[in-house]
Each structure stands twice: as structure tokens, then as C-alpha cells.
Enzyme design. Structure first.
Site, PDB file in Angstrom:
ATOM      1  CB  SER A 136      -0.905   0.049   1.140  1.00  0.00           C
ATOM      2  OG  SER A 136      -1.598   1.169   1.455  1.00  0.00           O
ATOM      3  CE  LYS A 162      -4.890   0.266   0.719  1.00  0.00           C
ATOM      4  NZ  LYS A 162      -5.439  -0.646   1.614  1.00  0.00           N
ATOM      5  CE  LYS A 164      -4.110   4.202   2.108  1.00  0.00           C
ATOM      6  NZ  LYS A 164      -5.400   3.667   2.734  1.00  0.00           N
ATOM      7  CG  ASP A 189      -7.856   2.572   0.352  1.00  0.00           C
ATOM      8  OD1 ASP A 189      -9.190   3.002   0.709  1.00  0.00           O
ATOM      9  OD2 ASP A 189      -7.423   2.160   1.586  1.00  0.00           O
ATOM     10  CD  GLU A 214      -9.019  -0.808   0.735  1.00  0.00           C
ATOM     11  OE1 GLU A 214      -8.035  -0.879   0.113  1.00  0.00           O
ATOM     12  OE2 GLU A 214      -8.840  -0.836   2.015  1.00  0.00           O
ATOM     13  CG  ASP A 239     -10.508  -0.714   4.885  1.00  0.00           C
ATOM     14  OD1 ASP A 239     -11.112  -1.027   6.263  1.00  0.00           O
ATOM     15  OD2 ASP A 239      -9.596   0.094   4.820  1.00  0.00           O
ATOM     16  CE  LYS A 263      -7.490  -1.900   6.753  1.00  0.00           C
ATOM     17  NZ  LYS A 263      -7.538  -0.455   6.778  1.00  0.00           N
ATOM     18  N   GLY A 291      -4.246  -3.913   6.352  1.00  0.00           N
ATOM     19  CA  GLY A 291      -3.052  -3.503   7.066  1.00  0.00           C
ATOM     20  C   GLY A 291      -3.322  -2.241   7.987  1.00  0.00           C
TER      21      GLY A 291
END
Ligand SMILES: O=C(O)CCC(=O)C1=CC=C[C@@H](O)[C@@H]1C(=O)O
Ligand SMILES: [Mg+2]
Length: 369
Positions: A136, A162, A164, A189, A214, A239, A263, A291
Site C-alpha cells: 500500500s 495499492k 491512496k 483506496d 476501496e 473496508d 482487518k 493492514g
């Protein structure tokens, strides 16, 4: 499974690189390591994953401490258990506060596996010997800097990337990334940075062939996510919105997502995580393990969970060295070519690096049973 003593240890560790998301930047991680000790000298370890501020979900380090000390630890002190699955039942009268619950339940699961002389993965019913992992990558200072970090991660062999995103750091950045990495498995995400006003904008992400997007919409929403999923091809992964098996069932029935990020902390522990996994297996919903910038102890729990069969997509469990100069376990978690070998020694399967643990410890409290 008699517990004789529980240690609550507050740590502060400094991330190698600041991690920036749509909600802010994290540089220093404060958290708790829980340690459940039995009469035979077995030690089970867990980790709290809440951040210092309530910007991912409402829990914080301070609320974790309050809820563990004033409500959850007294419940453990006054009840006998035969199996770690009973912890979440005992905690049920306490509403929410899933990360606090998971921090304690994790130590009980590790203790249980060590008492049985089996790995935590085996105790959970997982049988993968190795797991595939992705990485990520936070928001960077420039697109060039981002391309550089992605190149290093692709080079290191991570199985998916991944990124952001947030309004103003999304479509154009991803187009640029796509042109540099046409065949790489990429996902985005948003950490709930968009609203339903942005649906037309989010539709444009379809051209990028992302594996998934996400949590684009609100942290507590599953209704507008269903409306969005109905008009975009890119699979939505939830998430923040998923705290339980019940949330998973409702999201599935509404069509709010096609993928779930599990998670352990967000869902209140390994027992609930397993239930969500089992539901997703039955309904053919791919899952992966998220994570929370964990130390090696939380990371080891994530690895054990990922050995369950429906974790068919690479998760966010990168190697220790991606986050820390020095981790509190030995050996550290190593991801080679995007693969982590699952340890088979009892419990979490990693030893505690006691010197490192002490170095990062602010204080320890002992609770007698
Ligand atoms: O590498 C990791 O541990 C995952 C990092 C990561 O993506 C996240 C960590 C913490 C909060 C969020 O920003 C986020 C996530 O939403 O998955
Ligand atoms: Mg997320």
C-alpha cells in the site's frame, strides 16, 4: 485455558517513511502490545491497531486503553474460557470498540495455539504454506515521486500495488501511473474521501482497469456504495464500512461491493474475521487482508489469517522493512517477490525481539487473574 496474568504494554515506533492518506499523515505509531501469560509459562501476544486520532474510524489509542482497562480486561479476569472463540461472546455486551477487543482476543488466540503446540494459522484452520502480498503506497509529494516508489515496489515483486487517492489526487495521477505501468495490478483506496455527488467523476476510473476501488464513499455507508457499484464496472471493495459478519451480509445483499478487505482490528478479532471469511467463501466473494501499519506482532496475526482459503487476493501485509528500521519480532517478516513464508512454529511463529520491545516501550501495566 487459564490465564494467570495479562500485560498491557504501550509502545511508540517511528515509521521509516510518513504514510499519507486522504485523511492525513502518520509518522509515529503509538499502540499497545497485549501479552496473556498462563501458569505453564506460555506467552500469547496481540496488538492494538487504532491510530492516535479518530480519522480512519472512531477508535483511538486513548479509547483503546480506556475500554481495555476499564471494561474488557475485567471481563477476562472474571470469566473462565475453554477456547478463544468465547472471548468475542464475553465482550458482546460492550458495544463497538472492535480494535480494543481484537487487541486482547489476539493475545488469547496466540496463547491458545501455543498451549496446543500448533501454529496460529493451523489453530484458525488455514493451510497455506505461503501467502501472496501486495503493498500500500501513500500519497506522495509529486507524481514523479509516486512513479519512483511504484517502480521500486514492482521491482521488489509485490503482487499488486495499492495507491491512496483523494479528490485532486486521483484520475490524472492514475492515468499517468497507468501509462508507466500498463500491465501492473493496481487498485485505489479513497478512505471515504468522496460523496454521491462524485459518482460521475468516479465512473471515469473505469477506463483505468483497476482491480478495485476501496471505500470510495462514507466510512459508515453501504447504501450509496450499492448505487455506485450499480453504475461502475470497477469492483468496489469495502473496508471502513464492514465491522462484522452482519455488515458483510447486508453489504452483500444490497450489492454494495464485490470484494471485502478483512482487518482483524476493525472487525473485533480473529473469530469474527473467520466468520466473515467463511461467509465470503460460501458466497464467492474474494477477500484480502488489510493492514494498519502494524508491528511484527500484528503482522504475524495477519499472516496467519491470510492462510484461510478465501484470501485469494494479495493483501497489504508487506515486509517489516517496508515500515520499520527495526521490528519487535525475530526474524522480521520478509516478503520476497511478493511472497511471505508462513512460519509453522507454535502460535504467531515469530520470537519477540525483547531488546527492541523494551526500546520502544513507554510503560507496562500488569493485571493479575
Ligand atoms: O501497509 C499497511 O499496513 C496498509 C496501510 C493502509 O493502506 C492503511 C492503513 C491505515 C489506514 C488506512 O489509511 C489504510 C487502509 O485504509 O487500508
Ligand atoms: Mg482501506
Amino acid at each position: 485455558m487459564s490465564i494467570k496474568q495479562l500485560k498491557l504494554r504501550k509502545l511508540i515506533m517511528n515509521l521509516k517513511h510518513p504514510f499519507t492518506t486522504s485523511f492525513g499523515t502518520i509518522q509515529e505509531k503509538e499502540f499497545f502490545i497485549t501479552e496473556a501469560i498462563d501458569v505453564d509459562g506460555n506467552h500469547g501476544f496481540g496488538e492494538s491497531v487504532a491510530f492516535s486520532s479518530p480519522w480512519y474510524t472512531e477508535e483511538t489509542v486513548a479509547t483503546n486503553q480506556h475500554v481495555m482497562e476499564d471494561f474488557l480486561i475485567p471481563i477476562l479476569q472474571t470469566n473462565k474460557m475453554n477456547h478463544p472463540d468465547e472471548v468475542s461472546k464475553l465482550f458482546k455486551p460492550i458495544k463497538g470498540n472492535n480494535m480494543a477487543k481484537a487487541a486482547l482476543e489476539g493475545a488469547v488466540w496466540d496463547l491458545y495455539a501455543k498451549q496446543k503446540g500448533i501454529s496460529l494459522a493451523e489453530a484458525l484452520g488455514g493451510d497455506k504454506k505461503q501467502i501472496d502480498v501486495g503493498i500500500s503506497i501513500g500519497i506522495q509529494s509529486s507524481v514523479e515521486a509516486l512513479i519512483e516508489v511504484i517502480s521500486q515496489s514492482v521491482e521488489a515483486g509485490y503482487k499488486r500495488i495499492k495507491l491512496k487517492i483523494k479528490p485532486g489526487w486521483d484520475l490524472e495521477v492514475l492515468q499517468e501511473v497507468r501509462s508507466h505501468f500498463p500491465d501492473t495490478l493496481i487498485m485505489a483506496d479513497a478512505n471515504s474521501a468522496y460523496t454521491r455527488e462524485d459518482i460521475d467523476h468516479l465512473k471515469k476510473l473505469d477506463e483505468l482497469h483497476l482491480m478495485m476501488i476501496e471505500q470510495p464513499l462514507a466510512h459508515d455507508d453501504i447504501v450509496d456504495h450499492a448505487k455506485l457499484q450499480a453504475v461502475i464496472h470497477t469492483p468496489i471493495c469495502l473496508d471502513e464500512s464492514i465491522h462484522s459478519l452482519e455488515d458483510t451480509r447486508k453489504a452483500f445483499e444490497l450489492g454494495s461491493c464485490k470484494i471485502i478487505n478483512i482487518k482483524i482490528g476493525r472487525v473485533g478479532g480473529l473469530t469474527e474475521a473467520k466468520k466473515i471469511h467463511d461467509f465470503c467463501l460460501e458466497h464467492d466473494i474474494p477477500v484480502w487482508c488489510g493492514g494498519m501499519l502494524e508491528s511484527g506482532i500484528g503482522r504475524a496475526h495477519n499472516i496467519a489469517l491470510t492462510t484461510l482459503p478465501q484470501f485469494i487476493l494479495p493483501g497489504d501485509t508487506a515486509g517489516s522493512a517496508n515500515y520499520w528500521e527495526k521490528d519487535i519480532i525475530q526474524p522480521e517478516v520478509i516478503a520476497e517477490n511478493g511472497v511471505i513464508h508462513v512460519p509453522d512454529s507454535p502460535g504467531i511463529g515469530y520470537e519477540i525481539n525483547k531488546d527492541a520491545l523494551d526500546e520502544f516501550t513507554e510503560w507496562v501495566k500488569v493485571f493479575k487473574f
